[in-house]
Scaffold this active site. Structure first.
Site, short mmCIF file in Angstrom:
data_model
loop_
_atom_site.label_atom_id
_atom_site.label_comp_id
_atom_site.label_asym_id
_atom_site.label_seq_id
_atom_site.Cartn_x
_atom_site.Cartn_y
_atom_site.Cartn_z
N GLY A 10 -13.93 9.30 0.47
CA GLY A 10 -13.92 8.33 -0.63
C GLY A 10 -15.25 7.60 -0.70
O GLY A 10 -15.87 7.33 0.33
N GLU A 104 -13.26 8.10 8.74
CA GLU A 104 -12.62 8.77 9.88
C GLU A 104 -12.59 10.30 9.76
O GLU A 104 -12.97 11.00 10.68
CB GLU A 104 -11.17 8.26 9.97
CG GLU A 104 -10.91 7.39 11.15
CD GLU A 104 -10.00 8.10 12.13
OE1 GLU A 104 -8.99 8.64 11.68
OE2 GLU A 104 -10.33 8.12 13.33
N THR A 126 -16.37 2.75 5.24
CA THR A 126 -14.99 2.64 4.76
C THR A 126 -14.75 1.23 4.24
O THR A 126 -15.06 0.26 4.94
CB THR A 126 -13.93 2.94 5.85
OG1 THR A 126 -12.77 2.13 5.60
CG2 THR A 126 -14.39 2.61 7.24
N ASP A 128 -11.91 0.12 3.96
CA ASP A 128 -10.72 -0.34 4.69
C ASP A 128 -11.07 -1.06 6.00
O ASP A 128 -10.25 -1.77 6.55
CB ASP A 128 -9.81 0.85 5.03
CG ASP A 128 -9.14 1.44 3.81
OD1 ASP A 128 -9.42 0.97 2.70
OD2 ASP A 128 -8.33 2.38 3.96
N ARG A 163 4.54 -17.89 -13.03
CA ARG A 163 5.01 -16.57 -12.58
C ARG A 163 4.62 -16.33 -11.13
O ARG A 163 3.64 -16.90 -10.65
CB ARG A 163 4.37 -15.46 -13.41
CG ARG A 163 4.94 -15.32 -14.79
CD ARG A 163 4.14 -14.30 -15.56
NE ARG A 163 4.72 -14.07 -16.86
CZ ARG A 163 4.05 -13.67 -17.93
NH1 ARG A 163 2.74 -13.48 -17.84
NH2 ARG A 163 4.65 -13.48 -19.06
N GLY A 171 -6.02 -0.19 1.54
CA GLY A 171 -5.76 -0.39 2.97
C GLY A 171 -4.68 0.60 3.37
O GLY A 171 -3.50 0.28 3.32
N ARG A 172 -5.13 1.79 3.71
CA ARG A 172 -4.18 2.88 3.99
C ARG A 172 -3.41 2.64 5.28
O ARG A 172 -2.19 2.67 5.29
CB ARG A 172 -4.97 4.19 4.07
CG ARG A 172 -4.22 5.37 4.62
CD ARG A 172 -5.02 6.62 4.44
NE ARG A 172 -4.99 7.05 3.06
CZ ARG A 172 -4.00 7.76 2.52
NH1 ARG A 172 -2.98 8.14 3.25
NH2 ARG A 172 -4.04 8.12 1.26
N ARG A 266 5.02 -10.37 -11.81
CA ARG A 266 4.19 -9.30 -12.36
C ARG A 266 3.31 -8.72 -11.25
O ARG A 266 2.87 -9.45 -10.36
CB ARG A 266 3.27 -9.83 -13.47
CG ARG A 266 4.00 -10.37 -14.66
CD ARG A 266 4.77 -9.25 -15.39
NE ARG A 266 5.63 -9.82 -16.41
CZ ARG A 266 5.23 -10.10 -17.65
NH1 ARG A 266 4.00 -9.88 -18.00
NH2 ARG A 266 6.07 -10.61 -18.52
N GLN A 274 -11.91 -1.76 -6.46
CA GLN A 274 -12.42 -2.29 -5.19
C GLN A 274 -13.53 -1.44 -4.60
O GLN A 274 -14.25 -1.86 -3.70
CB GLN A 274 -11.28 -2.38 -4.16
CG GLN A 274 -10.20 -3.35 -4.53
CD GLN A 274 -8.90 -3.04 -3.82
OE1 GLN A 274 -8.62 -3.61 -2.79
NE2 GLN A 274 -8.11 -2.13 -4.36
O1 F6P Z 1 -10.03 5.28 2.78
C1 F6P Z 1 -10.44 4.47 1.76
C2 F6P Z 1 -9.47 4.49 0.62
O2 F6P Z 1 -10.01 3.64 -0.34
C3 F6P Z 1 -8.03 4.12 1.00
O3 F6P Z 1 -7.81 2.74 1.06
C4 F6P Z 1 -7.24 4.80 -0.08
O4 F6P Z 1 -5.93 5.12 0.35
C5 F6P Z 1 -8.02 6.03 -0.34
O5 F6P Z 1 -9.36 5.78 0.03
C6 F6P Z 1 -7.95 6.47 -1.79
O6 F6P Z 1 -8.63 7.66 -1.92
P1 F6P Z 1 -8.87 8.45 -3.28
O7 F6P Z 1 -10.13 7.93 -3.88
O8 F6P Z 1 -8.99 9.86 -2.86
O9 F6P Z 1 -7.69 8.18 -4.17
#
Ligand code: F6P
Length: 342
Positions: A10, A104, A126, A128, A163, A171-172, A266, A274
């Site tokens: 990513g 990673e 990353t 994340d 609301r 954040g996987r 909502r 991000q």
């Molecule tokens: O690893 C970074 C990240 O932004 C994760 O938070 C997210 O799950 C993933 O990449 C999304 O990846 P893609 O761009 O392939 O949808």
């Protein structure tokens, strides 16, 4: 010396700043020649290279994305994949080594290639912030700033309508973006992958904030697992590495919160916003320093290692020590933030 640079996985704000830092240092200090490798490992396997000179990297530290392109390709797959083919390609193009900028998955592939005889040096990226060997990874600060700004906006519209606003961030496996942006924006509850919560526990904080006349802000990381669920919510299939594509837990939570509390709720999923756009000042400096130090490291022959930030210093960490365990949010950090909930 001739070096190839690739970005894989990513994308992330700051990738271009690493490339610029590396090319400037390499060409000016050591007379190294560079090629850009297009679209991550795919470009290495297909020998999709182009000359990367000082001219190509001018003004790049403030530019989002990656001029090299990226992909989630596995260098061991396909007819031309694997270390033997890659070694032949590198020999044919007189490449002495590769700088792989990635997270990673990319660094794990880099380690495997290194173990199979390819000269690879890693630069961690990353948003994340989930890599243990580096205190911070570039991209994280930018993502937190974008998410915080979005939450500030959600709060003013939430206040106007009384609301509950749910903000879903990336954040996987780890909740650093949620924790930092949630704290910065004054969230009333933060839901992260490391700390399972029940709907009742979330609603308790929502009601408490609402009873004090506040429009509750719920921050949830995409990888959050509600108590009783087995895995993070995913309805978008698998990615190229067979990992579930996450995102959507916010949309799932909002009606549940509304049903349970009676407060109109909502959800907003911030998603790839991000990861896009210009890196923050902090990320530009960190990414540039990593690029500069990557060049010193490869001149020293430190293949099989990655550069990383520890404290305020840039250090070298062997792949084998850097990978495996993730940089999760410690419970103490979550408990610290929890004092502000409700
Ligand atoms: O690893 C970074 C990240 O932004 C994760 O938070 C997210 O799950 C993933 O990449 C999304 O990846 P893609 O761009 O392939 O949808």
């Amino acid at each position: 010396m001739k070096i190839g640079i690739l970005t894989s996985g990513g994308d992330c704000p700051g990738l271009n700043a690493v490339i610029r830092g590396a090319v400037l240092k390499g060409t000016e200090t050591y007379d190294i020649e560079f090629v850009g490798i297009r679209d991550g490992w795919r470009g290495l396997v297909d020998a999709d290279f182009f000359p990367l000179t000082r001219h190509e990297v001018k003004g790049l530290s403030k530019v989002g994305g990656t001029i090299l392109g990226t992909s989630r390709t596995n260098p061991y797959e396909g007819e031309r994949g694997g270390p033997e083919n890659i070694a032949k390609t590198m020999y044919g193009h007189r490449l002495d080594g590769i700088i792989a900028i990635g997270g990673e998955g990319t660094l794990a592939a880099a380690q495997r290639l290194y173990n199979d005889g390819i000269n690879v040096l890693g630069v961690p990226k990353t948003i994340d912030n989930d890599l243990r060997a580096t205190d911070y990874s570039f991209g994280f600060d930018t993502a937190v700033n974008i998410a915080t700004e979005a939450m500030d906006r959600l709060r003013t519209t939430g206040d106007s309508h009384q609301r509950c606003m749910v903000a879903e961030v990336m954040g996987r496996h780890v909740g650093w973006i949620a924790l930092h942006s949630g704290m910065a924006a004054g969230a009333h509850i933060i839901c992260i992958p490391e700390v399972p919560l029940s709907l009742d526990e979330i609603c308790e904080q929502v009601i408490s904030a609402h009873d004090r006349g506040r429009a509750p802000l719920v921050v949830v990381a995409e990888g959050f697992i509600m108590k009783g669920q087995e895995e993070a919510y995913s309805d978008k299939g698998l990615d190229a590495f067979n990992r579930p594509r996450l995102g959507g837990i916010g949309e799932l939570l909002a009606p549940l919160i509304e049903q349970k509390t009676g407060i109109e709720t909502r959800a907003t999923v911030l998603g790839h916003i991000q990861r896009g756009g210009a890196p923050s000042g902090f990320d530009r400096v960190l990414a540039t320093r990593l690029g500069l130090h990557a060049i010193d490291a490869l001149v020293d022959g430190a293949w099989g290692q990655m550069v990383a930030m520890q404290g305020t210093e840039i250090v070298r960490v062997p792949f084998q020590d850097a990978l495996g365990e993730l940089n999760t949010v410690p419970l103490s950090r979550y408990q610290e933030a929890a004092a502000l909930f409700g």
